[in-house]
Design an enzyme around this catalytic site. Structure first.
Site, PDB file in Angstrom:
ATOM      1  N   LYS A  58       0.181  25.736  17.585  1.00 54.68           N
ATOM      2  CA  LYS A  58      -0.503  24.551  18.554  1.00 54.68           C
ATOM      3  C   LYS A  58      -0.121  23.271  17.617  1.00 54.68           C
ATOM      4  N   GLY A 122      -6.306  49.602   6.296  1.00 53.29           N
ATOM      5  CA  GLY A 122      -7.751  50.871   6.462  1.00 53.29           C
ATOM      6  C   GLY A 122      -7.177  51.790   7.182  1.00 53.29           C
ATOM      7  N   GLY A 188       9.150  36.489  30.354  1.00 57.23           N
ATOM      8  CA  GLY A 188       7.885  35.730  30.360  1.00 57.23           C
ATOM      9  C   GLY A 188       7.384  34.122  30.726  1.00 57.23           C
ATOM     10  N   ALA A 189       6.806  34.424  32.048  1.00 54.79           N
ATOM     11  CA  ALA A 189       6.366  33.020  32.321  1.00 54.79           C
ATOM     12  C   ALA A 189       5.001  32.726  31.977  1.00 54.79           C
ATOM     13  N   VAL A 191       1.264  32.719  28.835  1.00 49.68           N
ATOM     14  CA  VAL A 191       0.644  31.489  28.172  1.00 49.68           C
ATOM     15  C   VAL A 191       2.172  31.164  26.924  1.00 49.68           C
ATOM     16  N   GLU A 211      10.861  35.269  34.432  1.00 47.65           N
ATOM     17  CA  GLU A 211       9.880  35.462  34.747  1.00 47.65           C
ATOM     18  C   GLU A 211       9.890  36.946  35.924  1.00 47.65           C
ATOM     19  N   VAL A 277       6.332  38.701  26.451  1.00 45.65           N
ATOM     20  CA  VAL A 277       5.782  39.496  27.777  1.00 45.65           C
ATOM     21  C   VAL A 277       4.528  40.509  27.758  1.00 45.65           C
ATOM     22  N   ALA A 327      -9.004  34.333  20.908  1.00 42.62           N
ATOM     23  CA  ALA A 327      -9.170  34.222  19.627  1.00 42.62           C
ATOM     24  C   ALA A 327     -10.703  33.622  20.196  1.00 42.62           C
ATOM     25  N   HIS A 451     -17.614   5.472  31.773  1.00 46.79           N
ATOM     26  CA  HIS A 451     -16.690   4.861  32.030  1.00 46.79           C
ATOM     27  C   HIS A 451     -16.166   4.648  30.798  1.00 46.79           C
TER      28      HIS A 451
HETATM   29  P1  FAD Z   1      -5.631  39.873  15.036  1.00 45.13           P
HETATM   30  O1  FAD Z   1      -5.824  37.603  14.653  1.00 45.13           O
HETATM   31  O2  FAD Z   1      -4.428  39.985  15.112  1.00 45.13           O
HETATM   32  O3  FAD Z   1      -5.761  39.801  12.997  1.00 45.13           O
HETATM   33  C1  FAD Z   1      -5.974  41.981  13.361  1.00 45.13           C
HETATM   34  C2  FAD Z   1      -6.160  41.697  11.655  1.00 45.13           C
HETATM   35  O4  FAD Z   1      -6.232  43.039  11.818  1.00 45.13           O
HETATM   36  C3  FAD Z   1      -4.898  41.117  10.789  1.00 45.13           C
HETATM   37  O5  FAD Z   1      -4.706  39.623  10.280  1.00 45.13           O
HETATM   38  C4  FAD Z   1      -3.951  41.949  10.884  1.00 45.13           C
HETATM   39  O6  FAD Z   1      -3.495  42.242   9.425  1.00 45.13           O
HETATM   40  C5  FAD Z   1      -4.685  43.269  10.649  1.00 45.13           C
HETATM   41  N1  FAD Z   1      -4.955  44.667  10.474  1.00 45.13           N
HETATM   42  C6  FAD Z   1      -4.885  45.515  11.885  1.00 45.13           C
HETATM   43  N2  FAD Z   1      -4.521  46.520  11.549  1.00 45.13           N
HETATM   44  C7  FAD Z   1      -5.471  46.340  10.431  1.00 45.13           C
HETATM   45  C8  FAD Z   1      -5.773  47.833   8.992  1.00 45.13           C
HETATM   46  N3  FAD Z   1      -4.515  49.098   9.527  1.00 45.13           N
HETATM   47  N4  FAD Z   1      -5.930  47.451   8.134  1.00 45.13           N
HETATM   48  C9  FAD Z   1      -6.403  46.401   7.877  1.00 45.13           C
HETATM   49  N5  FAD Z   1      -5.824  45.377   8.280  1.00 45.13           N
HETATM   50  C10 FAD Z   1      -5.461  45.685   9.520  1.00 45.13           C
HETATM   51  N6  FAD Z   1      -5.524  32.056  21.587  1.00 45.13           N
HETATM   52  C11 FAD Z   1      -6.320  30.687  21.598  1.00 45.13           C
HETATM   53  O7  FAD Z   1      -7.033  31.959  22.005  1.00 45.13           O
HETATM   54  N7  FAD Z   1      -5.440  30.453  21.798  1.00 45.13           N
HETATM   55  C12 FAD Z   1      -4.486  30.066  21.395  1.00 45.13           C
HETATM   56  O8  FAD Z   1      -4.016  28.798  21.742  1.00 45.13           O
HETATM   57  C13 FAD Z   1      -4.160  31.395  21.440  1.00 45.13           C
HETATM   58  N8  FAD Z   1      -2.461  30.829  20.583  1.00 45.13           N
HETATM   59  C14 FAD Z   1      -1.983  31.727  20.257  1.00 45.13           C
HETATM   60  C15 FAD Z   1      -0.293  31.572  19.456  1.00 45.13           C
HETATM   61  C16 FAD Z   1       0.616  32.672  19.584  1.00 45.13           C
HETATM   62  C17 FAD Z   1       1.293  32.551  19.800  1.00 45.13           C
HETATM   63  C18 FAD Z   1      -0.147  33.851  19.795  1.00 45.13           C
HETATM   64  C19 FAD Z   1       0.898  34.973  19.487  1.00 45.13           C
HETATM   65  C20 FAD Z   1      -1.614  34.445  19.969  1.00 45.13           C
HETATM   66  C21 FAD Z   1      -1.848  33.382  20.237  1.00 45.13           C
HETATM   67  N9  FAD Z   1      -3.252  33.647  20.947  1.00 45.13           N
HETATM   68  C22 FAD Z   1      -3.731  32.611  21.198  1.00 45.13           C
HETATM   69  C23 FAD Z   1      -4.464  35.325  20.675  1.00 45.13           C
HETATM   70  C24 FAD Z   1      -4.990  34.984  19.744  1.00 45.13           C
HETATM   71  O9  FAD Z   1      -4.273  34.677  18.299  1.00 45.13           O
HETATM   72  C25 FAD Z   1      -5.169  36.633  19.368  1.00 45.13           C
HETATM   73  O10 FAD Z   1      -5.972  36.415  20.947  1.00 45.13           O
HETATM   74  C26 FAD Z   1      -6.453  36.547  17.899  1.00 45.13           C
HETATM   75  O11 FAD Z   1      -5.603  36.772  17.101  1.00 45.13           O
HETATM   76  C27 FAD Z   1      -6.596  38.124  17.974  1.00 45.13           C
HETATM   77  O12 FAD Z   1      -8.180  37.794  17.476  1.00 45.13           O
HETATM   78  P2  FAD Z   1      -7.637  39.645  16.348  1.00 45.13           P
HETATM   79  O13 FAD Z   1      -9.354  39.552  15.034  1.00 45.13           O
HETATM   80  O14 FAD Z   1      -8.497  40.080  17.727  1.00 45.13           O
HETATM   81  O15 FAD Z   1      -6.584  39.868  15.501  1.00 45.13           O
HETATM   82  P1  NAD Z   2       1.460  37.215  29.153  1.00 48.91           P
HETATM   83  O1  NAD Z   2       0.763  38.273  29.355  1.00 48.91           O
HETATM   84  O2  NAD Z   2       0.676  35.935  28.774  1.00 48.91           O
HETATM   85  O3  NAD Z   2       2.736  36.850  29.535  1.00 48.91           O
HETATM   86  C1  NAD Z   2       3.576  38.013  29.649  1.00 48.91           C
HETATM   87  C2  NAD Z   2       4.350  37.476  31.275  1.00 48.91           C
HETATM   88  O4  NAD Z   2       5.509  38.391  30.790  1.00 48.91           O
HETATM   89  C3  NAD Z   2       4.063  37.644  32.424  1.00 48.91           C
HETATM   90  O5  NAD Z   2       3.481  36.427  33.833  1.00 48.91           O
HETATM   91  C4  NAD Z   2       4.663  39.094  32.528  1.00 48.91           C
HETATM   92  O6  NAD Z   2       4.876  39.548  34.182  1.00 48.91           O
HETATM   93  C5  NAD Z   2       6.373  38.831  32.259  1.00 48.91           C
HETATM   94  N1  NAD Z   2       6.585  39.353  31.665  1.00 48.91           N
HETATM   95  C6  NAD Z   2       6.305  41.083  31.196  1.00 48.91           C
HETATM   96  N2  NAD Z   2       7.186  42.134  31.437  1.00 48.91           N
HETATM   97  C7  NAD Z   2       8.615  41.589  31.808  1.00 48.91           C
HETATM   98  C8  NAD Z   2      10.155  41.646  32.128  1.00 48.91           C
HETATM   99  N3  NAD Z   2      10.258  42.415  31.334  1.00 48.91           N
HETATM  100  N4  NAD Z   2      10.423  40.870  32.482  1.00 48.91           N
HETATM  101  C9  NAD Z   2      10.197  39.564  32.681  1.00 48.91           C
HETATM  102  N5  NAD Z   2       8.414  38.928  32.443  1.00 48.91           N
HETATM  103  C10 NAD Z   2       8.014  40.092  32.026  1.00 48.91           C
HETATM  104  O7  NAD Z   2       1.535  37.452  27.245  1.00 48.91           O
HETATM  105  P2  NAD Z   2       1.780  36.362  26.440  1.00 48.91           P
HETATM  106  O8  NAD Z   2       2.587  34.955  26.913  1.00 48.91           O
HETATM  107  O9  NAD Z   2       3.650  37.102  25.585  1.00 48.91           O
HETATM  108  O10 NAD Z   2       0.943  36.149  25.448  1.00 48.91           O
HETATM  109  C11 NAD Z   2       0.063  37.550  24.801  1.00 48.91           C
HETATM  110  C12 NAD Z   2      -0.925  37.362  24.517  1.00 48.91           C
HETATM  111  O11 NAD Z   2      -1.490  36.272  23.948  1.00 48.91           O
HETATM  112  C13 NAD Z   2      -1.642  36.805  26.095  1.00 48.91           C
HETATM  113  O12 NAD Z   2      -2.927  38.044  26.188  1.00 48.91           O
HETATM  114  C14 NAD Z   2      -2.528  35.319  25.773  1.00 48.91           C
HETATM  115  O13 NAD Z   2      -3.981  35.192  25.865  1.00 48.91           O
HETATM  116  C15 NAD Z   2      -2.489  35.321  24.585  1.00 48.91           C
HETATM  117  N6  NAD Z   2      -2.058  34.130  23.880  1.00 48.91           N
HETATM  118  C16 NAD Z   2      -3.059  33.188  24.312  1.00 48.91           C
HETATM  119  C17 NAD Z   2      -2.946  31.545  24.016  1.00 48.91           C
HETATM  120  C18 NAD Z   2      -3.814  30.630  24.495  1.00 48.91           C
HETATM  121  O14 NAD Z   2      -4.683  31.230  24.539  1.00 48.91           O
HETATM  122  N7  NAD Z   2      -3.301  28.990  24.584  1.00 48.91           N
HETATM  123  C19 NAD Z   2      -1.685  31.499  23.666  1.00 48.91           C
HETATM  124  C20 NAD Z   2      -0.876  32.558  23.286  1.00 48.91           C
HETATM  125  C21 NAD Z   2      -0.681  34.043  22.951  1.00 48.91           C
END
Ligand code: FAD
Ligand code: NAD
Length: 479
Positions: A58, A122, A188-189, A191, A211, A277, A327, A451
């Site tokens: 973000k 862990g 992958g199109a 998020v 995609e 993806v 998250a 408004h």
């Molecule tokens: P995580 O945040 O993945 O945390 C897991 C933690 O566990 C990590 O710190 C890891 O090091 C630790 N861990 C794993 N295994 C072990 C172990 N065995 N021992 C000790 N520690 C361990 N979601 C949104 O809602 N809004 C967004 O805008 C958004 N943007 C995103 C953008 C990107 C680029 C990505 C990749 C993801 C985004 N997400 C977004 C998704 C969001 O980040 C995840 O859904 C969220 O972080 C999940 O939270 P979690 O606590 O389940 O896991």
């Molecule tokens: P996603 O599931 O949103 O999108 C993956 C895309 O890749 C899909 O459209 C799928 O059809 C396509 N795809 C899969 N295999 C393919 C292939 N072999 N060739 C071409 N296209 C293919 O997954 P993501 O964008 O990687 O995000 C992962 C997760 O992270 C999501 O579940 C999302 O909820 C979370 N996330 C959330 C936010 C947000 O809330 N703003 C931002 C980033 C990530």
């Protein structure tokens, strides 16, 4: 064996750290095990979200949007900004500063709430014992009455495009480019593809998104998805639907990508390729054979509606369990589990979890799409209102997109709330609150909105569901 805890959480992402803080607030003796080490060798809390996910992405989306506006949106408003340049190093420094501040903030919150941090990996053994291996490979076993697994997820790698540092990268790599790639490919199109593709397109990359599926954003209401697709194309994102990857190879500092679609075999070369993806649940070296925790057929930890696993006293939340990888969903589950351990009985309302794609326009929704409602077979009605007819959106030079409300034909109860447009991520909260309280479209229509605001479009869409919007021809649609 060390002290016994009431609760040990494994993982300090938004699922784990929120669960740990809530458990401590409820008077439970709590520790959180976390293994994250940043590239500069520091132990970090906050998980994917704070370190390499929601927050850094973000930060780059906000900065790149400002750059895009200064280059292309200012002149129409009489602001002459010539030779606007982007300093990538400075932009990355700002992003890292925000991450540093927030991850440090979690450490502060743990301290003030009395949560003990245990650094290391862990592994859950039988009877809620946890073996922690630190970065020097020392092992220690801890014991708890309750264990909450919150180990999150990792990016999926696909065989035709194996990661290659600096060229074929996952989302983490795409947050760290040190220059703007001239040609950027995104697989992958979804998020991540759309958000990070947008960042680099705004900064000057020619972006092609490949995609596999034939339809664009199939989980999104298709009226909204079509509207957003039009805008993305206008911004220069080339989105190739129905394209099957057959290979990607790095040659002479370029990534050659091969894929097939309805027009036949395609080859493109890019300076960088982002593979986005999807993500897989992360359970590597997490569970001993006798831990009693089972996985489902897709590798997620198997839990019931209250996040309880098959092992008594062991819970799991967030990306590592079924449901959307978000998250705020992880945090909601973390709070629910901590409360349940403390003897309360809250429930997560999985029907009211908002989704947002932080592109421009943003795409946000809660509840069912029109396609889902139609498939359910119940009679429904729809009201829409375009931001093109909203004065505040016009004043802000962002009058594209719409608000769409779907309600039950008989009861008028809101079933789905969809927005594409400026600040959709904020506006959708109104739909979430309305649905949480079981509101009807009429409830929203009878509410007074300030408004001029973007939110007036919510009012107008709610009016359009029944008697008709005021500031546009009646868009009432009965089904
Ligand atoms: P995580 O945040 O993945 O945390 C897991 C933690 O566990 C990590 O710190 C890891 O090091 C630790 N861990 C794993 N295994 C072990 C172990 N065995 N021992 C000790 N520690 C361990 N979601 C949104 O809602 N809004 C967004 O805008 C958004 N943007 C995103 C953008 C990107 C680029 C990505 C990749 C993801 C985004 N997400 C977004 C998704 C969001 O980040 C995840 O859904 C969220 O972080 C999940 O939270 P979690 O606590 O389940 O896991
Ligand atoms: P996603 O599931 O949103 O999108 C993956 C895309 O890749 C899909 O459209 C799928 O059809 C396509 N795809 C899969 N295999 C393919 C292939 N072999 N060739 C071409 N296209 C293919 O997954 P993501 O964008 O990687 O995000 C992962 C997760 O992270 C999501 O579940 C999302 O909820 C979370 N996330 C959330 C936010 C947000 O809330 N703003 C931002 C980033 C990530």
């Amino acid at each position: 064996m060390s002290d016994k805890y009431d609760v040990i959480v494994i993982g300090a992402g938004p699922g784990g750290y929120v669960a740990a803080i809530k458990a401590a607030q409820l008077g439970l003796k709590t520790a959180c095990v976390e293994s994250w080490i940043s590239k500069d060798g520091k132990h970090k809390l906050g998980g994917t979200c704070l370190n390499v996910g929601c927050i850094p992405s973000k930060a780059l989306l906000e900065i790149s949007h400002k750059f895009e506006e200064a280059n292309h949106g200012f002149a129409d408003q009489g602001i002459m900004a010539k030779d606007v340049k982007i300093d990538i190093a400075k932009m990355m420094e700002r992003k890292s500063g925000i991450v540093e501040q927030l991850t440090g903030g979690i450490a502060g919150l743990f301290k003030s709430n009395g949560v003990t941090t245990i650094q290391g990996h862990g592994k859950l053994l039988a009877n809620r014992q946890i073996e922690v291996t630190d970065s020097d490979n020392n092992k220690q076993v801890y014991e708890a009455e309750n264990v909450i697994i919150a180990t999150g997820s990792k990016p999926i790698q696909i065989p035709p495009a194996p990661f290659k540092e600096g060229y074929i990268v996952d989302s983490e790599g795409a947050l760290e480019f040190d220059e703007v790639p001239k040609r950027l490919g995104v697989i992958g199109a979804g998020v991540i593809g759309l958000e990070l593709g947008s960042v680099w397109a705004r900064l000057g990359s020619e972006v092609t998104v490949i995609e596999a599926q034939d339809s664009f954003l199939p989980v999104v209401d298709q009226q909204v998805a079509k509207d957003a697709l039009k805008q993305f194309k206008k911004q220069g994102l080339q989105i190739e639907l129905g394209s099957r990857m057959t290979g990607a190879e790095v040659k002479r500092k370029l990534v050659y990508v091969n894929y097939e679609n309805a027009s036949g075999k395609q080859e493109q070369k890019f300076d960088k390729l982002i593979v986005a993806v999807g993500r897989r649940p992360y359970t590597d070296n997490l569970l001993s054979a006798d831990a009693g925790v089972n996985l489902d057929e897709r590798g997620f930890i198997f839990v019931d509606d209250t996040c309880q696993t098959d092992a008594p006293g062991v819970w799991a939340v967030g990306d590592v369990v079924r449901g959307p990888m978000l998250a705020h969903k992880a945090s909601e589950e973390g709070i629910m589990v901590a409360e349940r351990i403390a003897g309360h009985k809250p429930q997560v309302n999985y029907d009211c979890i908002p989704n947002v794609i932080y592109t421009f326009p943003e795409v946000a929704w809660v509840g069912k799409t029109e396609e889902q409602v139609k498939a359910d077979g119940d009679a429904y009605k729809v009201g829409t209102f375009p931001f093109a007819a909203n004065g505040r959106a016009m004043a802000a030079n962002s009058a594209s997109g719409l608000v769409k409300i779907i309600a039950d034909e008989k009861t008028d109860r809101i079933l789905g709330f969809h927005v594409t447009g400026p600040q959709a991520s904020e506006i959708v909260a109104q739909g979430v609150i309305a649905m949480e309280f079981g509101s009807s479209a009429e409830d929203l229509a009878l509410t007074c909105f300030a408004h001029p605001t973007l939110s007036e479009s919510v009012h107008e869409a709610a009016l359009a569901v029944n008697d008709g919007a005021i500031h546009i021809a009646n868009r009432r649609k009965k089904k």
